[in-house]
Write an enzyme that holds these catalytic residues in place. Structure first.
Site, mmCIF file in Angstrom:
data_model
loop_
_atom_site.group_PDB
_atom_site.id
_atom_site.type_symbol
_atom_site.label_atom_id
_atom_site.label_comp_id
_atom_site.label_asym_id
_atom_site.label_seq_id
_atom_site.Cartn_x
_atom_site.Cartn_y
_atom_site.Cartn_z
ATOM 1 N N CYS A 141 -62.669 31.819 7.269
ATOM 2 C CA CYS A 141 -63.739 31.687 6.284
ATOM 3 C C CYS A 141 -64.407 33.040 6.036
ATOM 4 C CB CYS A 141 -64.745 30.659 6.798
ATOM 5 S SG CYS A 141 -66.223 30.499 5.803
ATOM 6 N N CYS A 144 -68.156 32.929 5.782
ATOM 7 C CA CYS A 144 -68.824 32.827 7.093
ATOM 8 C C CYS A 144 -68.790 34.160 7.838
ATOM 9 C CB CYS A 144 -68.120 31.794 7.979
ATOM 10 S SG CYS A 144 -67.832 30.217 7.193
ATOM 11 N N ASP A 145 -67.652 34.836 7.825
ATOM 12 C CA ASP A 145 -67.438 35.944 8.766
ATOM 13 C C ASP A 145 -67.277 37.316 8.117
ATOM 14 O OD1 ASP A 145 -67.544 34.100 10.815
ATOM 15 O OD2 ASP A 145 -65.395 33.733 10.782
HETATM 16 P P1 FAD Z 1 -67.073 19.074 11.019
HETATM 17 O O1 FAD Z 1 -68.010 20.097 11.517
HETATM 18 O O2 FAD Z 1 -65.634 19.447 10.915
HETATM 19 O O3 FAD Z 1 -67.209 17.789 11.956
HETATM 20 C C1 FAD Z 1 -66.356 16.697 11.807
HETATM 21 C C2 FAD Z 1 -66.625 15.765 12.954
HETATM 22 O O4 FAD Z 1 -65.911 14.544 12.780
HETATM 23 C C3 FAD Z 1 -66.214 16.280 14.325
HETATM 24 O O5 FAD Z 1 -67.292 16.073 15.162
HETATM 25 C C4 FAD Z 1 -65.053 15.389 14.735
HETATM 26 O O6 FAD Z 1 -65.019 15.167 16.124
HETATM 27 C C5 FAD Z 1 -65.433 14.120 14.028
HETATM 28 N N1 FAD Z 1 -64.324 13.208 13.783
HETATM 29 C C6 FAD Z 1 -63.201 13.414 13.051
HETATM 30 N N2 FAD Z 1 -62.427 12.314 13.066
HETATM 31 C C7 FAD Z 1 -63.085 11.394 13.810
HETATM 32 C C8 FAD Z 1 -62.802 10.065 14.214
HETATM 33 N N3 FAD Z 1 -61.670 9.444 13.843
HETATM 34 N N4 FAD Z 1 -63.678 9.421 15.006
HETATM 35 C C9 FAD Z 1 -64.829 10.025 15.385
HETATM 36 N N5 FAD Z 1 -65.158 11.280 15.033
HETATM 37 C C10 FAD Z 1 -64.291 11.956 14.265
HETATM 38 N N6 FAD Z 1 -70.054 27.470 8.099
HETATM 39 C C11 FAD Z 1 -71.200 28.145 7.908
HETATM 40 O O7 FAD Z 1 -72.056 27.721 7.137
HETATM 41 N N7 FAD Z 1 -71.424 29.318 8.582
HETATM 42 C C12 FAD Z 1 -70.547 29.849 9.480
HETATM 43 O O8 FAD Z 1 -70.775 30.920 10.054
HETATM 44 C C13 FAD Z 1 -69.340 29.128 9.706
HETATM 45 N N8 FAD Z 1 -68.416 29.597 10.592
HETATM 46 C C14 FAD Z 1 -67.318 28.850 10.823
HETATM 47 C C15 FAD Z 1 -66.414 29.313 11.799
HETATM 48 C C16 FAD Z 1 -65.296 28.569 12.100
HETATM 49 C C17 FAD Z 1 -64.331 29.071 13.151
HETATM 50 C C18 FAD Z 1 -65.043 27.352 11.407
HETATM 51 C C19 FAD Z 1 -63.819 26.522 11.756
HETATM 52 C C20 FAD Z 1 -65.911 26.913 10.440
HETATM 53 C C21 FAD Z 1 -67.062 27.655 10.128
HETATM 54 N N9 FAD Z 1 -67.961 27.232 9.165
HETATM 55 C C22 FAD Z 1 -69.127 27.924 8.978
HETATM 56 C C23 FAD Z 1 -67.731 26.028 8.347
HETATM 57 C C24 FAD Z 1 -68.513 24.856 8.937
HETATM 58 O O9 FAD Z 1 -68.262 24.775 10.306
HETATM 59 C C25 FAD Z 1 -68.110 23.559 8.251
HETATM 60 O O10 FAD Z 1 -68.312 23.690 6.856
HETATM 61 C C26 FAD Z 1 -68.945 22.385 8.768
HETATM 62 O O11 FAD Z 1 -68.829 22.270 10.170
HETATM 63 C C27 FAD Z 1 -68.501 21.072 8.126
HETATM 64 O O12 FAD Z 1 -69.270 20.064 8.684
HETATM 65 P P2 FAD Z 1 -68.812 18.549 8.721
HETATM 66 O O13 FAD Z 1 -69.893 17.820 9.431
HETATM 67 O O14 FAD Z 1 -68.422 18.101 7.383
HETATM 68 O O15 FAD Z 1 -67.457 18.522 9.569
#
Ligand code: FAD
Length: 318
Positions: A141, A144-145
């Site tokens: 990303c 992000c980085d």
């Molecule tokens: P996620 O954070 O992906 O969470 C999904 C959740 O669903 C997880 O807890 C998983 O366990 C759960 N889940 C999935 N399937 C199931 C199931 N069947 N049963 C129960 N639970 C389930 N964004 C920023 O704004 N700033 C940053 O600096 C940044 N850095 C990042 C660095 C990295 C390495 C990565 C990978 C991403 C980064 N991002 C950053 C992006 C950000 O992390 C995501 O946009 C954000 O986390 C998305 O949130 P979400 O809640 O939609 O999903």
């Protein structure tokens, strides 16, 4: 593994413990809906638990460690009565007025509403050291980085040939000395306008018909990559300190695809600007819906919207 037994019909079940899931949990908990939150068996806290410093989540002028931010979000939701279960949901029936979800132990949980916030995974190269160096030179990303490369004397490699790869490469030229785009084919998949922008940028060069053969590490950081020509097999070193992987995303929608409408890329469809899916009482938020922004703050914002949509839906039932 934590497991719970059926405790009757809940108001709302949240599936996911990233910024979207925890924010939905916080809001529904403060609305006294006593949410039951399934956070996943191994990925509790979601994508931000795999990174180090988060500098763009508002409210933390010095930045905050990704896992700490997620622990804080969890604690905040728990403070208002959200019940957390660190387990996966493996089966769902979302079609009726009462929704049913089943955890890995086979326990069945029921609720009048469900918020899906299962996120999306970045596609990986599946190379040794890739995960280990995440946040230490390897990233998925640029938004992000990219800023971590702001000293402007770094060489960066971007892997991919689509719009996202072109956008990341172009964005990274703000910070980097040079950006090399590595693509397995001889032509790009990106739209013509994105290609033109990248081709006309002096800082961007292209390694076509090439792939990353090896990720090199020194002192716990990325220390370069080895490129391989996909036809000749010939390899060469590329001296870079940043590797951005832009080869796509996989929204976690497998569980829902028989019941919820997906778009062509496999993301859950919602009736924008609401978080309503095609099924009554089922709402979706975060990266499982969003292929545009994919940030923690946008995921949290849509988790809030899903909670408010849920509250209104439940109020109308009463
Ligand atoms: P996620 O954070 O992906 O969470 C999904 C959740 O669903 C997880 O807890 C998983 O366990 C759960 N889940 C999935 N399937 C199931 C199931 N069947 N049963 C129960 N639970 C389930 N964004 C920023 O704004 N700033 C940053 O600096 C940044 N850095 C990042 C660095 C990295 C390495 C990565 C990978 C991403 C980064 N991002 C950053 C992006 C950000 O992390 C995501 O946009 C954000 O986390 C998305 O949130 P979400 O809640 O939609 O999903």
């Amino acid at each position: 593994m934590t497991s719970v037994t059926d405790t009757g019909i809940r108001e709302v079940i949240v599936i996911g413990s990233g910024p979207a899931g925890y924010t939905a949990a916080l809001y529904t908990a403060r609305a006294e809906l006593k949410p039951l939150v399934f956070g996943g068996a191994i990925f509790v806290g979601g994508a931000l638990t795999t990174t180090t410093e988060v500098e763009n989540f508002p409210g933390f002028p010095e930045g905050i460690d990704g896992p700490v931010l997620m622990e804080n979000m969890r604690a905040q939701a728990e403070r208002f009565g959200a019940e957390m279960v660190d387990d996966d949901i493996v089966e769902v029936d979302l079609t009726g007025d009462i929704k049913t979800v089943t955890d890995t132990a086979g326990n069945v949980h029921q609720a009048k509403a469900v918020i899906v916030a299962t996120g999306s995974g970045y596609r990986k190269l599946d190379l040794p050291k890739e995960d280990e160096l995440s946040g230490r030179g390897v990233s998925w990303c640029a938004t992000c980085d990219g800023f971590f490369f702001r000293d402007r004397d770094r060489d960066i490699v971007v892997v991919g040939g689509g719009d996202t790869a072109m956008e990341e490469a172009t964005f990274l030229t703000r910070f980097a000395k040079s950006v090399t785009v590595v693509h397995r084919r001889s032509t790009l998949r990106a739209s013509q306008v994105m290609q033109n922008r990248a081709f006309s940028d002096d800082k961007i060069s292209f390694a076509f018909d090439s792939e990353i053969a090896e990720i090199k590490e020194a002192d716990g950081k990325l220390a370069g990559v080895v490129l391989r020509d996909v036809f000749t097999g010939q390899t060469r070193d590329l001296d870079v300190t940043g590797l951005f992987i832009a080869i796509g995303h996989e929204p976690r929608t497998e569980l829902f695809k028989q019941q919820l409408e997906l778009d062509d890329a496999g993301y859950l469809k919602v009736l924008s600007p609401s978080t309503r899916t095609n099924l009554r009482g089922v709402f979706a938020a975060g990266d499982v819906v969003d292929h545009t922004y994919r940030q923690a703050i946008t995921a949290a914002a849509s988790g809030c919207a899903a909670a408010l949509d849920t509250e209104r839906y439940l109020a109308a039932l009463a």
